[in-house]
Motif scaffolding. Structure first.
Motif, PDB file in Angstrom:
ATOM      1  N   LEU A 173       7.288  43.465  38.947  1.00  0.00           N
ATOM      2  CA  LEU A 173       6.902  42.047  38.938  1.00  0.00           C
ATOM      3  C   LEU A 173       7.720  41.308  37.878  1.00  0.00           C
ATOM      4  N   MET A 174       8.594  40.413  38.335  1.00  0.00           N
ATOM      5  CA  MET A 174       9.371  39.586  37.398  1.00  0.00           C
ATOM      6  C   MET A 174       8.572  38.329  37.119  1.00  0.00           C
ATOM      7  N   THR A 175       8.502  37.936  35.863  1.00  0.00           N
ATOM      8  CA  THR A 175       7.687  36.779  35.477  1.00  0.00           C
ATOM      9  C   THR A 175       8.555  35.736  34.784  1.00  0.00           C
ATOM     10  N   GLY A 176       8.273  34.462  35.053  1.00  0.00           N
ATOM     11  CA  GLY A 176       8.957  33.374  34.331  1.00  0.00           C
ATOM     12  C   GLY A 176       9.248  32.201  35.241  1.00  0.00           C
ATOM     13  N   ASP A 177       8.889  30.979  34.779  1.00  0.00           N
ATOM     14  CA  ASP A 177       9.125  29.750  35.552  1.00  0.00           C
ATOM     15  C   ASP A 177      10.609  29.525  35.826  1.00  0.00           C
ATOM     16  N   GLU A 178      11.470  30.063  34.930  1.00  0.00           N
ATOM     17  CA  GLU A 178      12.905  29.769  35.034  1.00  0.00           C
ATOM     18  C   GLU A 178      13.615  30.623  36.096  1.00  0.00           C
ATOM     19  N   LEU A 179      12.931  31.620  36.653  1.00  0.00           N
ATOM     20  CA  LEU A 179      13.635  32.629  37.464  1.00  0.00           C
ATOM     21  C   LEU A 179      13.813  32.222  38.926  1.00  0.00           C
ATOM     22  N   ARG A 180      14.992  32.506  39.437  1.00  0.00           N
ATOM     23  CA  ARG A 180      15.312  32.307  40.859  1.00  0.00           C
ATOM     24  C   ARG A 180      16.034  33.565  41.351  1.00  0.00           C
ATOM     25  N   ILE A 191      17.473  30.455  35.624  1.00  0.00           N
ATOM     26  CA  ILE A 191      18.186  31.712  35.320  1.00  0.00           C
ATOM     27  C   ILE A 191      18.029  32.625  36.537  1.00  0.00           C
ATOM     28  N   VAL A 192      19.068  33.369  36.866  1.00  0.00           N
ATOM     29  CA  VAL A 192      18.947  34.313  37.986  1.00  0.00           C
ATOM     30  C   VAL A 192      18.122  35.528  37.548  1.00  0.00           C
ATOM     31  N   ALA A 193      17.165  35.892  38.371  1.00  0.00           N
ATOM     32  CA  ALA A 193      16.287  37.040  38.089  1.00  0.00           C
ATOM     33  C   ALA A 193      17.033  38.328  38.431  1.00  0.00           C
ATOM     34  N   SER A 194      17.868  38.788  37.508  1.00  0.00           N
ATOM     35  CA  SER A 194      18.728  39.940  37.793  1.00  0.00           C
ATOM     36  C   SER A 194      18.040  41.271  37.507  1.00  0.00           C
ATOM     37  N   ASN A 195      17.103  41.266  36.570  1.00  0.00           N
ATOM     38  CA  ASN A 195      16.588  42.550  36.055  1.00  0.00           C
ATOM     39  C   ASN A 195      15.927  43.417  37.129  1.00  0.00           C
ATOM     40  N   GLY A 196      15.178  42.757  38.009  1.00  0.00           N
ATOM     41  CA  GLY A 196      14.458  43.520  39.024  1.00  0.00           C
ATOM     42  C   GLY A 196      15.417  44.266  39.932  1.00  0.00           C
ATOM     43  N   THR A 238       6.154  45.206  34.766  1.00  0.00           N
ATOM     44  CA  THR A 238       6.411  43.769  34.661  1.00  0.00           C
ATOM     45  C   THR A 238       7.677  43.567  33.845  1.00  0.00           C
ATOM     46  N   ILE A 239       8.333  42.435  34.071  1.00  0.00           N
ATOM     47  CA  ILE A 239       9.541  42.103  33.308  1.00  0.00           C
ATOM     48  C   ILE A 239       9.369  40.704  32.733  1.00  0.00           C
ATOM     49  N   GLY A 240       9.567  40.595  31.413  1.00  0.00           N
ATOM     50  CA  GLY A 240       9.493  39.298  30.743  1.00  0.00           C
ATOM     51  C   GLY A 240       8.085  39.029  30.239  1.00  0.00           C
ATOM     52  N   GLY A 241       7.993  37.994  29.401  1.00  0.00           N
ATOM     53  CA  GLY A 241       6.687  37.588  28.881  1.00  0.00           C
ATOM     54  C   GLY A 241       6.032  38.616  27.985  1.00  0.00           C
ATOM     55  N   GLY A 270      14.572  46.140  23.018  1.00  0.00           N
ATOM     56  CA  GLY A 270      13.346  46.652  23.628  1.00  0.00           C
ATOM     57  C   GLY A 270      12.096  46.516  22.790  1.00  0.00           C
ATOM     58  N   LYS A 271      12.199  45.863  21.641  1.00  0.00           N
ATOM     59  CA  LYS A 271      11.068  45.784  20.705  1.00  0.00           C
ATOM     60  C   LYS A 271       9.747  45.373  21.353  1.00  0.00           C
ATOM     61  N   PRO A 272       9.698  44.354  22.259  1.00  0.00           N
ATOM     62  CA  PRO A 272       8.385  43.891  22.734  1.00  0.00           C
ATOM     63  C   PRO A 272       7.730  44.770  23.802  1.00  0.00           C
ATOM     64  N   GLY A 285       5.093  46.979  30.487  1.00  0.00           N
ATOM     65  CA  GLY A 285       5.635  45.631  30.367  1.00  0.00           C
ATOM     66  C   GLY A 285       6.980  45.680  29.657  1.00  0.00           C
ATOM     67  N   LEU A 286       8.052  45.381  30.419  1.00  0.00           N
ATOM     68  CA  LEU A 286       9.397  45.411  29.831  1.00  0.00           C
ATOM     69  C   LEU A 286       9.747  44.030  29.274  1.00  0.00           C
ATOM     70  N   PRO A 287      10.567  43.988  28.207  1.00  0.00           N
ATOM     71  CA  PRO A 287      11.037  42.696  27.714  1.00  0.00           C
ATOM     72  C   PRO A 287      11.940  42.027  28.749  1.00  0.00           C
ATOM     73  N   ASN A 289      14.809  40.123  28.268  1.00  0.00           N
ATOM     74  CA  ASN A 289      16.267  40.127  28.102  1.00  0.00           C
ATOM     75  C   ASN A 289      16.862  41.221  28.977  1.00  0.00           C
ATOM     76  N   PRO A 290      17.910  40.895  29.733  1.00  0.00           N
ATOM     77  CA  PRO A 290      18.384  41.844  30.753  1.00  0.00           C
ATOM     78  C   PRO A 290      18.702  43.246  30.222  1.00  0.00           C
ATOM     79  N   VAL A 291      19.428  43.331  29.119  1.00  0.00           N
ATOM     80  CA  VAL A 291      19.793  44.673  28.638  1.00  0.00           C
ATOM     81  C   VAL A 291      18.557  45.371  28.068  1.00  0.00           C
ATOM     82  N   PRO A 331      16.432  48.464  10.508  1.00  0.00           N
ATOM     83  CA  PRO A 331      15.214  49.304  10.491  1.00  0.00           C
ATOM     84  C   PRO A 331      14.759  49.795  11.863  1.00  0.00           C
ATOM     85  N   ARG A 332      15.373  49.287  12.973  1.00  0.00           N
ATOM     86  CA  ARG A 332      14.957  49.738  14.307  1.00  0.00           C
ATOM     87  C   ARG A 332      15.959  50.750  14.870  1.00  0.00           C
ATOM     88  N   GLU A 333      15.489  51.740  15.641  1.00  0.00           N
ATOM     89  CA  GLU A 333      16.393  52.681  16.310  1.00  0.00           C
ATOM     90  C   GLU A 333      17.244  51.859  17.284  1.00  0.00           C
TER      91      GLU A 333
HETATM   92  N1  LIG Z   1       9.676  34.916  17.367  1.00  0.00           N
HETATM   93  C1  LIG Z   1      10.091  35.958  18.059  1.00  0.00           C
HETATM   94  N2  LIG Z   1      10.802  35.766  19.175  1.00  0.00           N
HETATM   95  C2  LIG Z   1      11.223  36.824  19.882  1.00  0.00           C
HETATM   96  C3  LIG Z   1      10.959  38.125  19.430  1.00  0.00           C
HETATM   97  C4  LIG Z   1      10.193  38.297  18.255  1.00  0.00           C
HETATM   98  O1  LIG Z   1       9.905  39.424  17.813  1.00  0.00           O
HETATM   99  N3  LIG Z   1       9.774  37.186  17.611  1.00  0.00           N
HETATM  100  N4  LIG Z   1      11.460  39.179  20.142  1.00  0.00           N
HETATM  101  C5  LIG Z   1      12.700  38.917  20.836  1.00  0.00           C
HETATM  102  C6  LIG Z   1      13.076  40.056  21.632  1.00  0.00           C
HETATM  103  S1  LIG Z   1      13.573  41.400  20.785  1.00  0.00           S
HETATM  104  C7  LIG Z   1      13.115  40.020  22.984  1.00  0.00           C
HETATM  105  S2  LIG Z   1      13.713  41.376  23.840  1.00  0.00           S
HETATM  106  C8  LIG Z   1      12.698  38.868  23.750  1.00  0.00           C
HETATM  107  C9  LIG Z   1      11.876  39.317  24.956  1.00  0.00           C
HETATM  108  O2  LIG Z   1      10.885  38.483  25.229  1.00  0.00           O
HETATM  109  P1  LIG Z   1      10.054  38.462  26.555  1.00  0.00           P
HETATM  110  O3  LIG Z   1       9.748  39.820  27.049  1.00  0.00           O
HETATM  111  O4  LIG Z   1       8.890  37.604  26.292  1.00  0.00           O
HETATM  112  O5  LIG Z   1      11.050  37.837  27.617  1.00  0.00           O
HETATM  113  P2  LIG Z   1      11.208  36.344  28.098  1.00  0.00           P
HETATM  114  O6  LIG Z   1      10.991  35.422  26.960  1.00  0.00           O
HETATM  115  O7  LIG Z   1      10.354  36.181  29.295  1.00  0.00           O
HETATM  116  O8  LIG Z   1      12.715  36.370  28.510  1.00  0.00           O
HETATM  117  C10 LIG Z   1      13.749  36.618  27.599  1.00  0.00           C
HETATM  118  C11 LIG Z   1      15.075  36.226  28.239  1.00  0.00           C
HETATM  119  O9  LIG Z   1      15.312  36.996  29.376  1.00  0.00           O
HETATM  120  C12 LIG Z   1      15.435  36.190  30.543  1.00  0.00           C
HETATM  121  N5  LIG Z   1      14.781  36.872  31.663  1.00  0.00           N
HETATM  122  C13 LIG Z   1      13.478  37.095  31.821  1.00  0.00           C
HETATM  123  N6  LIG Z   1      13.230  37.758  32.957  1.00  0.00           N
HETATM  124  C14 LIG Z   1      14.415  37.974  33.533  1.00  0.00           C
HETATM  125  C15 LIG Z   1      14.825  38.599  34.731  1.00  0.00           C
HETATM  126  N7  LIG Z   1      13.937  39.174  35.578  1.00  0.00           N
HETATM  127  N8  LIG Z   1      16.149  38.651  35.017  1.00  0.00           N
HETATM  128  C16 LIG Z   1      17.041  38.073  34.173  1.00  0.00           C
HETATM  129  N9  LIG Z   1      16.708  37.467  33.019  1.00  0.00           N
HETATM  130  C17 LIG Z   1      15.417  37.397  32.703  1.00  0.00           C
HETATM  131  C18 LIG Z   1      14.713  34.933  30.184  1.00  0.00           C
HETATM  132  O10 LIG Z   1      15.139  33.830  30.959  1.00  0.00           O
HETATM  133  C19 LIG Z   1      15.069  34.788  28.733  1.00  0.00           C
HETATM  134  O11 LIG Z   1      16.356  34.256  28.583  1.00  0.00           O
HETATM  135  O12 LIG Z   1      11.996  37.971  22.932  1.00  0.00           O
HETATM  136  C20 LIG Z   1      12.662  37.659  21.710  1.00  0.00           C
HETATM  137  N10 LIG Z   1      11.945  36.637  21.030  1.00  0.00           N
END
Ligand SMILES: Nc1nc2c(c(=O)[nH]1)N[C@H]1C(S)=C(S)[C@@H](COP(=O)(O)OP(=O)(O)OC[C@H]3O[C@@H](n4cnc5c(N)ncnc54)[C@H](O)[C@@H]3O)O[C@H]1N2
Ligand code: MOO
Length: 392
Positions: A173-180, A191-196, A238-241, A270-272, A285-287, A289-291, A331-333
């Motif tokens: 499940l990809m989440t986010g108003d910006e995704l197409r 933004i293109v929803a590439s991750n899924g 899930t991806i995002g959020g 991958g922190k979140p 729940g995956l973060p 950011n694509p990578v 401090p992060r791996e």
């Molecule tokens: N104040 C803080 N801000 C952020 C932190 C933090 O610790 N404090 N962590 C950062 C880290 S690390 C990451 S990783 C990102 C991840 O946040 P989310 O999981 O909430 O991801 P989004 O905000 O929804 O999206 C981030 C970025 O990726 C794009 N996106 C989302 N879904 C897709 C998809 N399916 N395909 C392609 N791209 C996608 C989205 O448009 C955003 O650009 O948070 C940092 N912030």
């Protein structure tokens, strides 16, 4: 925040082991054998000739003349018995007649009617494949993901059907108003929803049955409704959020009744990352950011998938020499994208978690422990190979 190893241990424990089903061997490529299978006969089932020539009983001398008393071909054994001074014309794959103990290749014999002259004397055992030389009846094949050689071996062992683990069904499940979806027109801020699409490939190549759910917008009620549509799966991804922002709704599911096991891992990217159960179904729940999403796929989803298939779950580690220096780590791996050059690893300069082009050029993820000091060219570092269909 927990460590990568702790997070992986939690995820492996969250995944159920898949039940066993039986499939025809022709449909078993890439499936995981669920239990050991045993050979139903010796292979080869009889002593067989490895060459076209003449089966001989006992030693012969160069210049000796032998009488050819019959013929043995694959599927057509000679049903008589050989004596000293005699030969049986034999072809590759034919059963070796009793009591022959060597084969003279036809290039080393000169034929004269139904007699031959020996041009070279073969030693005992030459060109004979003993019965059971490959495997014996009762020999076992242990559970594994079935590749082409495993399937040929299972077939040779006499198995037309194989017990395999059911493929885990994974809802993405990809989440986010910006995704197409790719190919759609992007609105301002879109933004293109590439991750899924990357995850679909990663998971199906690894033996799962993933499917993409419709994109969920940033609205808590709609997110929950979207989650409900995917609950018939063995795992929900899930991806995002997942982060801390006001619109990061997946991270807020804990307040809506999600049984959260952890949120946030001491890693980069991958922190979140978060995981738990939603209405009883494991949820990761995956973060966004694509990578970050795809690296978490390799570091966490693949081990969880392997565990559910009854395979050893931990990733295989490589030791690689650095072809480039790397700065000291924070401090992060840190999982750094790198490319193999003549057996050493070149770590890319640009490591931002939005750069898919850098991931697509990478062969490996170099693992930097927390606070690892700067490293020089030639130092040995740990790494994980990225799955690839580009390497045959
Ligand atoms: N104040 C803080 N801000 C952020 C932190 C933090 O610790 N404090 N962590 C950062 C880290 S690390 C990451 S990783 C990102 C991840 O946040 P989310 O999981 O909430 O991801 P989004 O905000 O929804 O999206 C981030 C970025 O990726 C794009 N996106 C989302 N879904 C897709 C998809 N399916 N395909 C392609 N791209 C996608 C989205 O448009 C955003 O650009 O948070 C940092 N912030
Ligand atoms: O951890 Mo985030 O995944 O660094 O971009």
């Amino acid at each position: 925040m927990i460590s990568v190893q702790e997070a992986r241990d939690h995820l492996i424990a969250l995944m159920p082991t898949m039940p066993v089903e039986t499939v025809p061997i022709a449909k078993a490529s890439g499936r995981v054998l669920a239990a050991p299978i045993e050979a139903r006969h010796d292979q080869p089932p009889f002593a067989a000739s490895a060459m076209d020539g003449y089966a001989l009983a006992g030693p012969v001398e160069v210049g000796e003349r032998l009488t050819v008393i019959g013929e043995a071909a694959a599927g057509h054994p000679f049903d008589g018995r050989l004596a000293q001074g005699e030969a049986v014309r034999i072809f590759t794959g034919a059963p070796v007649p009793e009591p022959a103990d060597r084969v003279l290749i036809q290039e080393d014999a000169r034929g004269e009617g139904n007699g031959i002259e020996v041009l070279d004397a073969p030693r005992e055992g030459l060109h004979i494949r003993p019965a059971g030389g490959d495997f014996g009846r009762g020999d076992r094949m242990a559970p594994r993901r079935l590749g082409f050689a495993d399937l040929a071996l299972a077939a040779a062992m006499g198995h037309g059907d194989l017990p395999v683990r059911r493929r885990p069904r994974i809802s993405i499940l990809m989440t986010g108003d910006e995704l197409r979806h790719p190919g759609e027109t992007l609105p301002p801020g879109g933004i293109v929803a590439s991750n899924g699409y990357g995850l679909l490939a990663l998971l199906s190549n690894a033996g799962a049955l993933p499917r993409l759910l419709p994109i969920a917008p940033d609205d808590p009620k709609l997110l929950i409704a979207a989650l409900e549509t995917g609950l018939d799966a063995d795992l929900m991804v899930t991806i995002g959020g997942a982060s801390v922002g006001a619109h990061d709704l997946v991270a807020g599911l804990g307040r809506d009744g999600m049984d959260l096991v952890f949120h946030k891992v001491r890693m980069r990217p991958g922190k979140p990352l978060l995981a738990g159960r939603w209405r009883g179904t494991p949820l990761i729940g995956l973060p966004g950011n694509p990578v970050s999403a795809l690296v978490c796929g390799v570091i966490f989803l693949l081990p969880a998938l392997r565990a559910s298939l009854g395979l050893p779950a931990e990733p295989t580690m490589l030791d690689l020499r650095l072809a480039t220096p790397v700065r000291e780590n924070g401090p992060r791996e840190h999982y750094m994208r790198g490319r193999l050059v003549s057996g050493a690893v070149e770590v890319f300069d640009r490591q931002d978690s939005s750069l898919l082009s850098v991931l697509a050029d990478a062969d490996v993820l170099v693992i930097r422990p927390p606070n690892d000091p700067a490293r020089s060219i030639g130092d040995v570092v740990a790494a994980i190979a990225l799955p690839s269909v580009n390497r045959f």
